[in-house]
Design a protein around this motif. Structure first.
Motif, PDB file in Angstrom:
ATOM      1  N   GLU A 115       1.430   7.122  -4.437  1.00 50.54           N
ATOM      2  CA  GLU A 115       0.655   6.126  -3.712  1.00 50.54           C
ATOM      3  C   GLU A 115       1.350   5.804  -2.399  1.00 50.54           C
ATOM      4  OE1 GLU A 115       0.117   2.720  -6.208  1.00 50.54           O
ATOM      5  OE2 GLU A 115      -1.593   3.620  -7.252  1.00 50.54           O
ATOM      6  N   ILE A 116       0.548   5.525  -1.384  1.00 52.84           N
ATOM      7  CA  ILE A 116       1.070   5.100  -0.088  1.00 52.84           C
ATOM      8  C   ILE A 116       0.380   3.805   0.320  1.00 52.84           C
ATOM      9  CG2 ILE A 116       1.660   7.413   0.712  1.00 52.84           C
ATOM     10  CD1 ILE A 116      -0.965   7.403   2.314  1.00 52.84           C
ATOM     11  N   VAL A 117       1.035   3.080   1.221  1.00 51.88           N
ATOM     12  CA  VAL A 117       0.455   1.884   1.820  1.00 51.88           C
ATOM     13  C   VAL A 117       0.197   2.190   3.296  1.00 51.88           C
ATOM     14  CG1 VAL A 117       0.772  -0.562   2.354  1.00 51.88           C
ATOM     15  CG2 VAL A 117       1.733   0.389   0.239  1.00 51.88           C
ATOM     16  N   VAL A 118      -1.030   2.023   3.721  1.00 55.70           N
ATOM     17  CA  VAL A 118      -1.377   2.254   5.126  1.00 55.70           C
ATOM     18  C   VAL A 118      -0.870   1.078   5.960  1.00 55.70           C
ATOM     19  CG1 VAL A 118      -3.251   2.600   6.779  1.00 55.70           C
ATOM     20  CG2 VAL A 118      -3.414   3.568   4.465  1.00 55.70           C
ATOM     21  N   GLU A 119      -0.058   1.372   6.971  1.00 56.05           N
ATOM     22  CA  GLU A 119       0.458   0.312   7.835  1.00 56.05           C
ATOM     23  C   GLU A 119      -0.228   0.299   9.193  1.00 56.05           C
ATOM     24  OE1 GLU A 119       4.763   0.986   7.688  1.00 56.05           O
ATOM     25  OE2 GLU A 119       4.859  -0.662   6.232  1.00 56.05           O
ATOM     26  N   ASP A 120      -0.558   1.473   9.708  1.00 52.92           N
ATOM     27  CA  ASP A 120      -1.248   1.592  10.992  1.00 52.92           C
ATOM     28  C   ASP A 120      -2.394   2.575  10.797  1.00 52.92           C
ATOM     29  OD1 ASP A 120      -2.106   2.335  13.555  1.00 52.92           O
ATOM     30  OD2 ASP A 120      -0.131   1.972  14.441  1.00 52.92           O
ATOM     31  N   PRO A 121      -3.603   2.086  10.498  1.00 53.44           N
ATOM     32  CA  PRO A 121      -4.719   2.985  10.182  1.00 53.44           C
ATOM     33  C   PRO A 121      -5.005   4.009  11.276  1.00 53.44           C
ATOM     34  CG  PRO A 121      -5.276   0.729   9.582  1.00 53.44           C
ATOM     35  CD  PRO A 121      -3.985   0.661  10.339  1.00 53.44           C
ATOM     36  N   ALA A 122      -4.971   3.597  12.533  1.00 56.52           N
ATOM     37  CA  ALA A 122      -5.292   4.527  13.619  1.00 56.52           C
ATOM     38  C   ALA A 122      -4.277   5.666  13.693  1.00 56.52           C
ATOM     39  CB  ALA A 122      -5.353   3.770  14.955  1.00 56.52           C
ATOM     40  N   LYS A 123      -3.009   5.313  13.567  1.00 58.33           N
ATOM     41  CA  LYS A 123      -1.956   6.325  13.628  1.00 58.33           C
ATOM     42  C   LYS A 123      -2.036   7.273  12.427  1.00 58.33           C
ATOM     43  CE  LYS A 123       2.412   5.483  15.177  1.00 58.33           C
ATOM     44  NZ  LYS A 123       3.813   4.962  15.126  1.00 58.33           N
ATOM     45  N   LEU A 141     -10.252   2.528   6.848  1.00 61.64           N
ATOM     46  CA  LEU A 141      -8.989   2.057   6.281  1.00 61.64           C
ATOM     47  C   LEU A 141      -8.543   0.783   6.977  1.00 61.64           C
ATOM     48  CD1 LEU A 141      -7.042   5.462   6.069  1.00 61.64           C
ATOM     49  CD2 LEU A 141      -8.500   4.381   4.333  1.00 61.64           C
ATOM     50  N   SER A 142      -7.762  -0.013   6.258  1.00 60.91           N
ATOM     51  CA  SER A 142      -7.218  -1.245   6.831  1.00 60.91           C
ATOM     52  C   SER A 142      -5.719  -1.317   6.552  1.00 60.91           C
ATOM     53  CB  SER A 142      -7.923  -2.471   6.233  1.00 60.91           C
ATOM     54  OG  SER A 142      -7.807  -2.472   4.817  1.00 60.91           O
ATOM     55  N   ALA A 143      -5.009  -2.045   7.394  1.00 61.78           N
ATOM     56  CA  ALA A 143      -3.564  -2.215   7.211  1.00 61.78           C
ATOM     57  C   ALA A 143      -3.298  -2.900   5.882  1.00 61.78           C
ATOM     58  CB  ALA A 143      -2.984  -3.030   8.363  1.00 61.78           C
ATOM     59  N   GLY A 144      -2.330  -2.380   5.139  1.00 59.63           N
ATOM     60  CA  GLY A 144      -1.983  -2.921   3.836  1.00 59.63           C
ATOM     61  C   GLY A 144      -2.736  -2.277   2.684  1.00 59.63           C
ATOM     62  N   GLN A 145      -3.681  -1.406   2.980  1.00 60.83           N
ATOM     63  CA  GLN A 145      -4.471  -0.760   1.932  1.00 60.83           C
ATOM     64  C   GLN A 145      -3.633   0.277   1.184  1.00 60.83           C
ATOM     65  OE1 GLN A 145      -8.159   0.803   3.363  1.00 60.83           O
ATOM     66  NE2 GLN A 145      -8.812   1.578   1.367  1.00 60.83           N
ATOM     67  N   VAL A 146      -3.780   0.305  -0.141  1.00 60.02           N
ATOM     68  CA  VAL A 146      -3.064   1.264  -0.983  1.00 60.02           C
ATOM     69  C   VAL A 146      -3.984   2.452  -1.275  1.00 60.02           C
ATOM     70  CG1 VAL A 146      -1.919   1.648  -3.200  1.00 60.02           C
ATOM     71  CG2 VAL A 146      -1.656  -0.546  -2.016  1.00 60.02           C
ATOM     72  N   GLY A 192       2.318   6.116  10.330  1.00 65.09           N
ATOM     73  CA  GLY A 192       1.577   4.900  10.023  1.00 65.09           C
ATOM     74  C   GLY A 192       1.364   4.592   8.560  1.00 65.09           C
ATOM     75  N   PHE A 193       2.259   5.078   7.680  1.00 60.97           N
ATOM     76  CA  PHE A 193       2.162   4.710   6.265  1.00 60.97           C
ATOM     77  C   PHE A 193       3.558   4.620   5.679  1.00 60.97           C
ATOM     78  CE2 PHE A 193       2.381   9.348   5.927  1.00 60.97           C
ATOM     79  CZ  PHE A 193       3.203   9.535   4.826  1.00 60.97           C
ATOM     80  N   ARG A 194       3.646   4.054   4.488  1.00 58.53           N
ATOM     81  CA  ARG A 194       4.909   4.060   3.753  1.00 58.53           C
ATOM     82  C   ARG A 194       4.612   4.363   2.292  1.00 58.53           C
ATOM     83  NH1 ARG A 194       5.241  -0.743   0.931  1.00 58.53           N
ATOM     84  NH2 ARG A 194       4.042  -2.486   1.792  1.00 58.53           N
ATOM     85  N   PRO A 195       5.459   5.143   1.641  1.00 58.84           N
ATOM     86  CA  PRO A 195       5.253   5.404   0.213  1.00 58.84           C
ATOM     87  C   PRO A 195       5.518   4.147  -0.608  1.00 58.84           C
ATOM     88  CG  PRO A 195       6.782   6.991   1.212  1.00 58.84           C
ATOM     89  CD  PRO A 195       6.612   5.881   2.186  1.00 58.84           C
ATOM     90  N   VAL A 196       4.778   3.991  -1.700  1.00 59.45           N
ATOM     91  CA  VAL A 196       5.087   2.938  -2.662  1.00 59.45           C
ATOM     92  C   VAL A 196       6.401   3.304  -3.338  1.00 59.45           C
ATOM     93  CG1 VAL A 196       4.356   1.866  -4.828  1.00 59.45           C
ATOM     94  CG2 VAL A 196       2.671   2.318  -3.022  1.00 59.45           C
ATOM     95  N   THR A 197       7.313   2.334  -3.423  1.00 56.05           N
ATOM     96  CA  THR A 197       8.655   2.620  -3.930  1.00 56.05           C
ATOM     97  C   THR A 197       8.985   1.765  -5.152  1.00 56.05           C
ATOM     98  OG1 THR A 197       9.663   0.975  -2.451  1.00 56.05           O
ATOM     99  CG2 THR A 197       9.490   3.243  -1.618  1.00 56.05           C
ATOM    100  N   ALA A 198      10.062   2.169  -5.814  1.00 48.95           N
ATOM    101  CA  ALA A 198      10.628   1.405  -6.930  1.00 48.95           C
ATOM    102  C   ALA A 198      12.120   1.703  -6.957  1.00 48.95           C
ATOM    103  CB  ALA A 198       9.974   1.800  -8.250  1.00 48.95           C
ATOM    104  N   PRO A 199      12.960   0.767  -7.454  1.00 47.73           N
ATOM    105  CA  PRO A 199      14.408   1.012  -7.481  1.00 47.73           C
ATOM    106  C   PRO A 199      14.756   2.148  -8.446  1.00 47.73           C
ATOM    107  CG  PRO A 199      13.901  -1.319  -7.801  1.00 47.73           C
ATOM    108  CD  PRO A 199      12.610  -0.570  -7.940  1.00 47.73           C
ATOM    109  N   ASP A 200      15.702   3.010  -8.010  1.00 46.74           N
ATOM    110  CA  ASP A 200      16.194   4.052  -8.919  1.00 46.74           C
ATOM    111  C   ASP A 200      17.324   3.486  -9.775  1.00 46.74           C
ATOM    112  OD1 ASP A 200      18.454   3.947  -7.312  1.00 46.74           O
ATOM    113  OD2 ASP A 200      18.131   5.915  -6.393  1.00 46.74           O
TER     114      ASP A 200
END
Length: 267
Positions: A234-242, A94-99, A170-178
């Motif tokens: 979907e999530i975005v990987v921010e810190d692959p190791a974590k 995995l790499s940082a920024g990967q979806v 080390g990740f964040r969910p993909v979001t959209a405005p409610d």
């Protein structure tokens, strides 16, 4: 740390078929408890072994289609010949920024502080807790309004819970405005099923307690209680190791009972 991902099924054989409904009961709660013991049998190489695996049940209710997916630190080796097991190393690059697409059977909770000093807080279902404190009370709402409110609270509470898990992992969910312009995780949420499994009597006897249990049937015959939600998104990987360090530890409660395993794949 080496990890292994396994696909586990009961063997398609006459002797296994004769035991199938004992091994995988039709009752949901009994089935979860049975699954807990079945998967443990694949890793129980020592009486003092600590759990180092996560699992979830997939497939239909028919035993021939039931599949257990297991992420473990060791290859499964037990099971008494009951299972057909396919195992492969799990080492995603995995790499940082990967979806990533994900599936997660989660049992989220939070702790309500105890009113008794020195006593541990009670773990509760955050969705039900929010609904319980809603004004006006649910009993004063129509069925349609109550249903819409529950879906709205689910999206908000479960989305916030997943975002907190990501902050620590080390990740964040993909979001959209409610509808109000607030960024919320884009999720498909199914389930919201309350589970209540009989508590293991041996474990109950051996659990250290500050004081005796009250003389009340609720405590005499306690249960492992939790609420499950099936999440996809979907999530975005921010810190692959974590993130990779947290995957085998799981997310939320009830990890011994088929929750907490996040399954990931590329979109």
């Amino acid at each position: 740390m080496s990890l292994f991902l396994s696909r586990v099924r009961l063997r398609q054989a006459p002797d296994t078929a004769a035991l199938a409904r004992l091994l995988l009961p039709e009752d949901d709660e009994a089935r979860i408890a049975a699954g807990h013991r079945l998967i443990w049998s694949l890793f129980a190489d020592h009486p003092d072994r600590e759990r180092d695996f996560l699992w979830r049940e997939d497939g239909g209710s028919a035993w021939q289609r039931t599949t257990f997916l297991v992420l473990s630190a060791r290859e499964p080796s037990g099971g008494g010949g009951l299972f057909a097991v396919e195992t492969k190393p799990f080492a995603p690059d995995l790499s940082a920024g990967q979806v990533l697409r994900f599936r997660l059977r989660a049992a989220p909770s939070f702790s309500v502080p105890s009113e008794t000093k020195g006593e541990r807080g009670k773990r509760v279902d955050p969705v039900w807790h929010r609904l319980k404190t809603h004004q006006p009370p649910l009993k004063d709402l129509s069925d349609d309004t109550r249903r819409e409110l529950r879906l709205e609270v689910e999206r908000e509470v479960i989305g916030d819970w997943l975002a907190r898990q990501g902050d620590r992992s080390g990740f964040r969910p993909v979001t959209a405005p409610d509808a109000e312009g607030v960024a919320r995780p884009v999720l498909t949420i199914d389930g919201d099923i309350q589970r209540r499994l009989p508590y293991d009597e041996k474990r109950l006897r051996e659990t250290p307690r500050r004081k005796p249990l009250p003389d009340n049937p609720r405590y005499k015959y306690p249960a492992v209680a939790f609420t499950t939600f099936d999440l996809e998104g979907e999530i975005v990987v921010e810190d692959p190791a974590k993130f990779l360090a947290q995957l085998p530890k799981g997310f939320g409660r009830a990890k011994a009972f088929g929750c907490g395993l996040m399954l990931i794949r590329r979109p």
